[in-house]
Design a protein around this motif. Structure first.
Motif, PDB file in Angstrom:
ATOM      1  N   VAL A  26      -9.026 -24.620  43.926  1.00  0.00           N
ATOM      2  CA  VAL A  26      -9.031 -23.657  42.830  1.00  0.00           C
ATOM      3  C   VAL A  26      -8.970 -24.447  41.526  1.00  0.00           C
ATOM      4  O   VAL A  26      -8.081 -25.293  41.355  1.00  0.00           O
ATOM      5  CB  VAL A  26      -7.823 -22.699  42.897  1.00  0.00           C
ATOM      6  N   LEU A  27      -9.906 -24.209  40.640  1.00  0.00           N
ATOM      7  CA  LEU A  27      -9.917 -24.850  39.324  1.00  0.00           C
ATOM      8  C   LEU A  27      -9.438 -23.849  38.283  1.00  0.00           C
ATOM      9  O   LEU A  27      -9.971 -22.741  38.192  1.00  0.00           O
ATOM     10  CB  LEU A  27     -11.320 -25.323  38.964  1.00  0.00           C
ATOM     11  N   ILE A  28      -8.447 -24.234  37.484  1.00  0.00           N
ATOM     12  CA  ILE A  28      -7.991 -23.413  36.370  1.00  0.00           C
ATOM     13  C   ILE A  28      -8.550 -24.001  35.084  1.00  0.00           C
ATOM     14  O   ILE A  28      -8.310 -25.175  34.777  1.00  0.00           O
ATOM     15  CB  ILE A  28      -6.449 -23.346  36.299  1.00  0.00           C
ATOM     16  N   VAL A  29      -9.309 -23.187  34.338  1.00  0.00           N
ATOM     17  CA  VAL A  29      -9.838 -23.604  33.039  1.00  0.00           C
ATOM     18  C   VAL A  29      -8.977 -22.941  31.979  1.00  0.00           C
ATOM     19  O   VAL A  29      -9.008 -21.718  31.824  1.00  0.00           O
ATOM     20  CB  VAL A  29     -11.320 -23.211  32.880  1.00  0.00           C
ATOM     21  N   GLN A  30      -8.205 -23.740  31.278  1.00  0.00           N
ATOM     22  CA  GLN A  30      -7.211 -23.207  30.349  1.00  0.00           C
ATOM     23  C   GLN A  30      -7.865 -22.632  29.088  1.00  0.00           C
ATOM     24  O   GLN A  30      -8.983 -22.994  28.723  1.00  0.00           O
ATOM     25  CB  GLN A  30      -6.233 -24.310  29.931  1.00  0.00           C
ATOM     26  N   GLY A  31      -7.144 -21.751  28.425  1.00  0.00           N
ATOM     27  CA  GLY A  31      -7.597 -21.199  27.160  1.00  0.00           C
ATOM     28  C   GLY A  31      -6.944 -21.911  25.991  1.00  0.00           C
ATOM     29  O   GLY A  31      -6.071 -22.771  26.156  1.00  0.00           O
ATOM     30  N   GLY A  32      -7.357 -21.554  24.772  1.00  0.00           N
ATOM     31  CA  GLY A  32      -6.767 -22.102  23.566  1.00  0.00           C
ATOM     32  C   GLY A  32      -6.776 -23.612  23.544  1.00  0.00           C
ATOM     33  O   GLY A  32      -7.777 -24.246  23.863  1.00  0.00           O
ATOM     34  N   VAL A  33      -5.645 -24.202  23.167  1.00  0.00           N
ATOM     35  CA  VAL A  33      -5.518 -25.662  23.178  1.00  0.00           C
ATOM     36  C   VAL A  33      -4.645 -26.124  24.339  1.00  0.00           C
ATOM     37  O   VAL A  33      -4.130 -27.241  24.337  1.00  0.00           O
ATOM     38  CB  VAL A  33      -4.934 -26.184  21.848  1.00  0.00           C
ATOM     39  N   SER A  34      -4.494 -25.289  25.349  1.00  0.00           N
ATOM     40  CA  SER A  34      -3.674 -25.669  26.501  1.00  0.00           C
ATOM     41  C   SER A  34      -4.337 -26.813  27.260  1.00  0.00           C
ATOM     42  O   SER A  34      -5.553 -26.838  27.444  1.00  0.00           O
ATOM     43  CB  SER A  34      -3.486 -24.474  27.440  1.00  0.00           C
ATOM     44  N   ASN A  35      -3.504 -27.731  27.733  1.00  0.00           N
ATOM     45  CA  ASN A  35      -4.013 -28.860  28.508  1.00  0.00           C
ATOM     46  C   ASN A  35      -3.771 -28.624  30.001  1.00  0.00           C
ATOM     47  O   ASN A  35      -3.501 -27.492  30.411  1.00  0.00           O
ATOM     48  CB  ASN A  35      -3.379 -30.163  28.023  1.00  0.00           C
ATOM     49  N   ALA A  36      -3.868 -29.668  30.794  1.00  0.00           N
ATOM     50  CA  ALA A  36      -3.742 -29.531  32.246  1.00  0.00           C
ATOM     51  C   ALA A  36      -2.419 -28.896  32.658  1.00  0.00           C
ATOM     52  O   ALA A  36      -2.332 -28.242  33.701  1.00  0.00           O
ATOM     53  CB  ALA A  36      -3.898 -30.900  32.914  1.00  0.00           C
ATOM     54  N   GLY A  37      -1.388 -29.078  31.840  1.00  0.00           N
ATOM     55  CA  GLY A  37      -0.077 -28.522  32.175  1.00  0.00           C
ATOM     56  C   GLY A  37       0.196 -27.173  31.558  1.00  0.00           C
ATOM     57  O   GLY A  37       1.349 -26.743  31.495  1.00  0.00           O
ATOM     58  N   GLY A  38      -0.841 -26.458  31.136  1.00  0.00           N
ATOM     59  CA  GLY A  38      -0.656 -25.216  30.402  1.00  0.00           C
ATOM     60  C   GLY A  38      -0.154 -24.037  31.200  1.00  0.00           C
ATOM     61  O   GLY A  38       0.389 -23.092  30.628  1.00  0.00           O
ATOM     62  N   THR A  39      -0.338 -24.058  32.529  1.00  0.00           N
ATOM     63  CA  THR A  39       0.088 -22.927  33.368  1.00  0.00           C
ATOM     64  C   THR A  39       0.884 -23.445  34.569  1.00  0.00           C
ATOM     65  O   THR A  39       0.478 -23.279  35.718  1.00  0.00           O
ATOM     66  CB  THR A  39      -1.125 -22.113  33.853  1.00  0.00           C
ATOM     67  N   PRO A  40       2.041 -24.063  34.327  1.00  0.00           N
ATOM     68  CA  PRO A  40       2.775 -24.689  35.435  1.00  0.00           C
ATOM     69  C   PRO A  40       3.236 -23.710  36.502  1.00  0.00           C
ATOM     70  O   PRO A  40       3.210 -24.022  37.698  1.00  0.00           O
ATOM     71  CB  PRO A  40       3.967 -25.347  34.730  1.00  0.00           C
ATOM     72  N   GLY A  41       3.656 -22.515  36.090  1.00  0.00           N
ATOM     73  CA  GLY A  41       4.120 -21.544  37.078  1.00  0.00           C
ATOM     74  C   GLY A  41       3.002 -21.069  37.985  1.00  0.00           C
ATOM     75  O   GLY A  41       3.187 -20.897  39.197  1.00  0.00           O
ATOM     76  N   LEU A  42       1.828 -20.834  37.427  1.00  0.00           N
ATOM     77  CA  LEU A  42       0.688 -20.397  38.225  1.00  0.00           C
ATOM     78  C   LEU A  42       0.259 -21.497  39.189  1.00  0.00           C
ATOM     79  O   LEU A  42      -0.046 -21.230  40.360  1.00  0.00           O
ATOM     80  CB  LEU A  42      -0.473 -20.000  37.323  1.00  0.00           C
ATOM     81  N   VAL A  43       0.244 -22.734  38.709  1.00  0.00           N
ATOM     82  CA  VAL A  43      -0.094 -23.862  39.584  1.00  0.00           C
ATOM     83  C   VAL A  43       0.901 -23.944  40.739  1.00  0.00           C
ATOM     84  O   VAL A  43       0.516 -24.113  41.912  1.00  0.00           O
ATOM     85  CB  VAL A  43      -0.112 -25.184  38.792  1.00  0.00           C
ATOM     86  N   GLU A  44       2.188 -23.815  40.429  1.00  0.00           N
ATOM     87  CA  GLU A  44       3.213 -23.884  41.469  1.00  0.00           C
ATOM     88  C   GLU A  44       2.987 -22.813  42.533  1.00  0.00           C
ATOM     89  O   GLU A  44       3.085 -23.079  43.737  1.00  0.00           O
ATOM     90  CB  GLU A  44       4.593 -23.720  40.841  1.00  0.00           C
ATOM     91  N   HIS A  45       2.656 -21.595  42.100  1.00  0.00           N
ATOM     92  CA  HIS A  45       2.474 -20.505  43.056  1.00  0.00           C
ATOM     93  C   HIS A  45       1.218 -20.702  43.905  1.00  0.00           C
ATOM     94  O   HIS A  45       1.257 -20.612  45.132  1.00  0.00           O
ATOM     95  CB  HIS A  45       2.407 -19.165  42.322  1.00  0.00           C
ATOM     96  N   LEU A  46       0.090 -20.979  43.261  1.00  0.00           N
ATOM     97  CA  LEU A  46      -1.178 -21.061  43.988  1.00  0.00           C
ATOM     98  C   LEU A  46      -1.266 -22.310  44.855  1.00  0.00           C
ATOM     99  O   LEU A  46      -1.974 -22.315  45.884  1.00  0.00           O
ATOM    100  CB  LEU A  46      -2.348 -21.025  43.012  1.00  0.00           C
ATOM    101  N   SER A  47      -0.546 -23.373  44.472  1.00  0.00           N
ATOM    102  CA  SER A  47      -0.658 -24.622  45.230  1.00  0.00           C
ATOM    103  C   SER A  47       0.043 -24.559  46.583  1.00  0.00           C
ATOM    104  O   SER A  47      -0.063 -25.491  47.368  1.00  0.00           O
ATOM    105  CB  SER A  47      -0.100 -25.792  44.408  1.00  0.00           C
ATOM    106  N   ARG A  48       0.727 -23.476  46.869  1.00  0.00           N
ATOM    107  CA  ARG A  48       1.309 -23.313  48.204  1.00  0.00           C
ATOM    108  C   ARG A  48       0.236 -23.130  49.265  1.00  0.00           C
ATOM    109  O   ARG A  48       0.463 -23.419  50.441  1.00  0.00           O
ATOM    110  CB  ARG A  48       2.261 -22.115  48.211  1.00  0.00           C
TER     111      ARG A  48
END
Length: 279
Positions: A26-48
């Motif tokens: 799953v690739l997350i393409v962030q919005g605004g000026v968010s970098n790779a760490g912009g959605t840590p909670g979502l990454v934690e959930h989906l990476s299970r």
């Protein structure tokens, strides 16, 4: 959860990425000026259950110092960059989740590189070519004027207020790490990405292509809006896009920034859509 970092070659640029977890990518393409760490909670959930890939867009954070495309090709270049990240970090078709400008990049990616995408979730893509709002454009003119004067933080704060004036966060939502060089990121964003999105005209043939790809077994496209931003401009863009593509308009918790403000409940809902075969 172990995080693997790497660099994707995109022409003369090198783009920083992170890969967390294992399973279908799953690739997350962030919005605004968010970098790779912009959605840590979502990454934690989906990476299970998935290998979740995030990256710093061209010109942002660790992917800074690279040349942007000429005006008019900025978003297409971002789409090609995302394809390069997928080739380096996934090696197989991936589901793509994009919010805001990330959703617009995801649409371009799916049209330009359909073999790299198995499904796309476009959350509140700003598409002025689909929905006209003169009052909002006036507000963004004010944002642009502030940015031109060098008032970058007030400019991005004003833009956020136009998009989601009363944001809320679910309990326990992880906070993104600060950018290594926020001011540099903002200068790049306002000079290139901000203008590109404001003048974006996703061609009619691109929308036709997305429908046709789905009909022949190509990438699925799901479109979502935020429960707290119903009726606002970005939500209306999602609604009109879903009508044009003839797909249901889905909703995520929170608002325009729901992927970061409501990561657990957003992740649960996205996982359900994947299991249902909608994404």
């Amino acid at each position: 959860m172990k995080v693997v970092t790497g660099w994707a070659e995109a022409g003369s640029a090198a783009l920083y990425y992170e890969r967390t977890g294992s399973g279908p990518p799953v690739l997350i393409v962030q919005g605004g000026v968010s970098n790779a760490g912009g959605t840590p909670g979502l990454v934690e959930h989906l990476s299970r259950r998935h290998a979740v890939i995030t990256y710093d867009r061209r010109g942002i954070a660790r992917s800074a110092g690279v040349e942007p495309a000429p005006a008019g090709a900025v978003l297409a270049q971002h789409a090609d960059d995302a394809a390069s990240v997928l080739m380096a970090a996934a090696g197989e078709p991936a589901r793509v989740i994009g919010a805001s400008v990330g959703a617009v990049i995801g649409l371009h990616l799916t049209v330009r590189w359909p073999s790299a995408v198995s499904g796309l979730l476009a959350h509140e893509p700003p598409l002025p070519s689909l929905v006209s709002d003169p009052e909002r454009e006036q507000g963004l003119d004010d944002v642009a004027a502030r940015a031109a004067r060098g008032d970058l933080v007030p400019a991005v704060q004003q833009m956020a207020a136009l998009t989601e004036p009363d944001p809320m966060t679910e309990p326990g939502a992880a906070v993104a790490a600060p950018s290594p060089d926020l001011m540099s990121d903002l200068r790049y964003f306002f000079a290139h990405d901000f203008t590109a999105v404001r003048t974006e005209e996703l061609p009619a043939q691109a929308l036709v292509a997305l429908r046709e790809l789905r009909e022949v077994g190509g990438p699925l496209v799901a479109v979502s809006g935020g429960e707290r931003t119903r009726g606002r401009w970005e939500y209306e863009c999602a609604r009109v896009l879903s009508t044009v593509l003839d797909v249901p308009l889905r909703e995520l918790p929170g608002g325009h920034n729901g992927l970061s403000s409501h990561p657990r409940t957003s992740g649960e809902r996205i996982a359900e859509w994947i299991d249902e075969g909608a994404l």
